[in-house]
Design an enzyme around this catalytic site. Structure first.
Site, short mmCIF file in Angstrom:
data_model
loop_
_atom_site.label_atom_id
_atom_site.label_comp_id
_atom_site.label_asym_id
_atom_site.label_seq_id
_atom_site.Cartn_x
_atom_site.Cartn_y
_atom_site.Cartn_z
N SER A 33 0.82 -1.23 0.00
CA SER A 33 0.00 0.00 0.00
C SER A 33 0.84 1.26 0.00
O SER A 33 1.65 1.48 0.90
CB SER A 33 -0.87 0.08 1.26
OG SER A 33 -1.88 -0.84 1.21
N HIS A 64 -3.48 0.54 -5.02
CA HIS A 64 -2.85 -0.67 -5.54
C HIS A 64 -3.07 -0.76 -7.05
O HIS A 64 -4.19 -1.02 -7.48
CB HIS A 64 -3.46 -1.92 -4.90
CG HIS A 64 -2.93 -2.21 -3.54
ND1 HIS A 64 -1.93 -3.13 -3.31
CD2 HIS A 64 -3.24 -1.68 -2.35
CE1 HIS A 64 -1.67 -3.16 -2.02
NE2 HIS A 64 -2.45 -2.29 -1.41
N HIS A 86 -5.26 -9.01 -1.76
CA HIS A 86 -5.34 -9.39 -0.35
C HIS A 86 -6.37 -10.49 -0.14
O HIS A 86 -7.35 -10.60 -0.89
CB HIS A 86 -5.73 -8.18 0.50
CG HIS A 86 -4.73 -7.07 0.46
ND1 HIS A 86 -4.65 -6.19 -0.59
CD2 HIS A 86 -3.76 -6.71 1.33
CE1 HIS A 86 -3.66 -5.34 -0.36
NE2 HIS A 86 -3.11 -5.63 0.79
N TYR A 88 -8.55 -10.47 2.17
CA TYR A 88 -9.86 -9.88 2.51
C TYR A 88 -10.68 -9.50 1.28
O TYR A 88 -11.86 -9.22 1.38
CB TYR A 88 -9.71 -8.66 3.43
CG TYR A 88 -8.94 -7.49 2.85
CD1 TYR A 88 -9.46 -6.71 1.84
CD2 TYR A 88 -7.67 -7.19 3.33
CE1 TYR A 88 -8.75 -5.64 1.31
CE2 TYR A 88 -6.95 -6.12 2.82
CZ TYR A 88 -7.49 -5.36 1.80
OH TYR A 88 -6.77 -4.32 1.29
N GLU A 89 -10.03 -9.51 0.10
CA GLU A 89 -10.80 -9.19 -1.11
C GLU A 89 -11.69 -10.36 -1.53
O GLU A 89 -12.50 -10.21 -2.44
CB GLU A 89 -9.85 -8.77 -2.24
CG GLU A 89 -9.17 -7.43 -1.92
CD GLU A 89 -8.20 -6.96 -2.98
OE1 GLU A 89 -8.64 -6.63 -4.08
OE2 GLU A 89 -6.99 -6.94 -2.69
N ALA A 116 2.36 -1.91 4.27
CA ALA A 116 2.03 -0.89 5.26
C ALA A 116 1.45 -1.64 6.45
O ALA A 116 0.71 -2.60 6.27
CB ALA A 116 1.01 0.09 4.69
N MET A 214 -2.47 -6.86 7.06
CA MET A 214 -3.42 -7.75 6.39
C MET A 214 -2.82 -8.45 5.17
O MET A 214 -3.56 -8.86 4.27
CB MET A 214 -4.65 -6.94 5.94
CG MET A 214 -5.28 -6.09 7.03
SD MET A 214 -6.60 -5.08 6.37
CE MET A 214 -6.80 -3.87 7.67
N SER A 215 -1.51 -8.58 5.14
CA SER A 215 -0.90 -9.16 3.93
C SER A 215 0.39 -9.90 4.30
O SER A 215 0.61 -10.26 5.45
CB SER A 215 -0.59 -8.06 2.92
OG SER A 215 0.44 -7.22 3.41
N ASN A 238 0.89 3.89 11.04
CA ASN A 238 0.02 4.42 12.11
C ASN A 238 0.26 3.61 13.37
O ASN A 238 0.73 2.48 13.31
CB ASN A 238 -1.45 4.29 11.69
CG ASN A 238 -1.81 2.86 11.32
OD1 ASN A 238 -1.53 2.41 10.20
ND2 ASN A 238 -2.40 2.13 12.23
N HIS A 250 -7.71 4.66 6.15
CA HIS A 250 -6.85 4.28 5.03
C HIS A 250 -6.06 5.48 4.52
O HIS A 250 -4.91 5.35 4.09
CB HIS A 250 -7.69 3.66 3.92
CG HIS A 250 -6.90 3.13 2.75
ND1 HIS A 250 -5.95 2.14 2.89
CD2 HIS A 250 -6.89 3.46 1.44
CE1 HIS A 250 -5.40 1.89 1.71
NE2 HIS A 250 -5.96 2.68 0.81
N1 HPA Z 1 -3.80 -2.66 10.97
C1 HPA Z 1 -3.81 -3.52 9.94
N2 HPA Z 1 -3.31 -3.23 8.75
C2 HPA Z 1 -2.76 -2.03 8.57
C3 HPA Z 1 -2.71 -1.08 9.60
C4 HPA Z 1 -3.25 -1.42 10.87
O1 HPA Z 1 -3.25 -0.63 11.84
N3 HPA Z 1 -2.08 0.01 9.09
C5 HPA Z 1 -1.77 -0.28 7.81
N4 HPA Z 1 -2.18 -1.51 7.48
#
Ligand code: HPA
Length: 276
Positions: A33, A64, A86, A88-89, A116, A214-215, A238, A250
């Site tokens: 990301s 993406h 991903h 989750y998709e 990310a 998530m990846s 973050n 996001h």
């Molecule tokens: N959690 C999960 N996936 C992420 C995060 C997060 O805080 N930040 C960027 N991708």
């Protein structure tokens, strides 16, 4: 479940890629990301949109792009995935990790995975780059589930050293010489697409995670299965949920990734020139 459907996609992709290049890329890169712009640095690029490959999974996430870019970068022949798909998709893990099996078949010997991630370790401020030294698969699934790809690796692969120790040592040394600060830690994969709850972030910390995302874990597992050494870099975009009293979004993820773009690109350059 058999692998006929997946093998058909792999064979088509390998044929299409080999038709368009006359060399074997040594390095595979998956750009996460907000980090996909690095692919623009690839010289003499050959771009292959995922949509050119029949039945290949296509990403639906903003930020993406969906294409392979193959060419020269920092003295290496590389194949980069600009944008990953991903779990989750909605695709199966087997399907989202086909790019690794495709890379193996076109000659890739080393893989760089980037993402990310949310910081779980409270000392990792947003903008920190973290070398992944291990992972926790908390996704609830596994890309090796189902019939084994016998030609790639064993049914029960060893994951003691998914993230290659020599790569980590060399990267830390090279970054240190240039005063680039890199942290090191454990990446824990959640399924998403929601960000974690504060309680989940506290659990992740208790279990030994430094970052959540998530990846990456599915691809790393398939690299281990295929015997391809991995280097993984998380861009901590973050603080994990609940560390600060503010919601996550996001937009923040993409903005932080953009802010550290220059350092991230310098690190990838070091990896290509001095680590791989
Ligand atoms: N959690 C999960 N996936 C992420 C995060 C997060 O805080 N930040 C960027 N991708």
């Amino acid at each position: 479940m058999g692998n006929e459907k997946e093998l058909k996609i792999i064979e088509a992709a390998v044929r299409i890629i080999k038709e368009r290049i006359d060399f074997e890329p040594e390095v595979g890169m998956i750009l996460g990301s907000g980090l996909g712009d690095y692919a623009d640095r690839i010289e003499n690029p050959v771009s292959i949109p995922y949509s050119d490959i029949p039945d290949f999974p296509v990403s639906t996430v903003a930020g993406h792009k969906g294409q392979f870019i193959i060419g020269d970068c920092m003295g290496k022949k590389v194949i980069a995935m600009q944008g990953r798909v991903h779990f989750y998709e909605g695709y199966s893990m087997k399907l989202i990790t086909l790019p690794i099996r495709i890379m193996k078949r076109i000659g890739v010997k080393k893989v760089l995975l980037t993402n990310a991630a949310g910081g779980v370790n409270k000392s990792f401020d947003p903008g920190t780059l973290m070398i992944i030294n291990d992972h926790i698969n908390y996704s609830g699934s596994n890309p090796l589930r189902g019939e084994n790809f016998e030609e790639d690796g064993p049914r029960f692969p060893d994951l003691t050293t998914v993230y290659n120790k020599d790569f980590i040592l060399r990267l830390k040394e090279a970054a240190g010489k240039r005063n680039i600060k890199l942290e090191e830690g454990v990446y824990m994969m959640f399924q998403g697409p929601n960000y974690e709850t504060p309680a989940e972030v506290r659990m992740a910390r208790l279990l030994g995670a430094d970052a959540v995302g998530m990846s990456t874990v599915p691809e790393a597992i398939v690299c281990a299965h295929c015997g391809i050494p991995v280097l993984g870099i998380s861009c901590i975009t973050n603080f994990g949920a609940g560390i600060l009293e503010q919601p996550l979004n996001h937009q923040e993820v993409v903005e932080t990734a953009a802010r550290v773009k220059t350092t991230f690109e310098e690190v990838v350059g070091i990896i290509l020139r001095e680590v791989f």
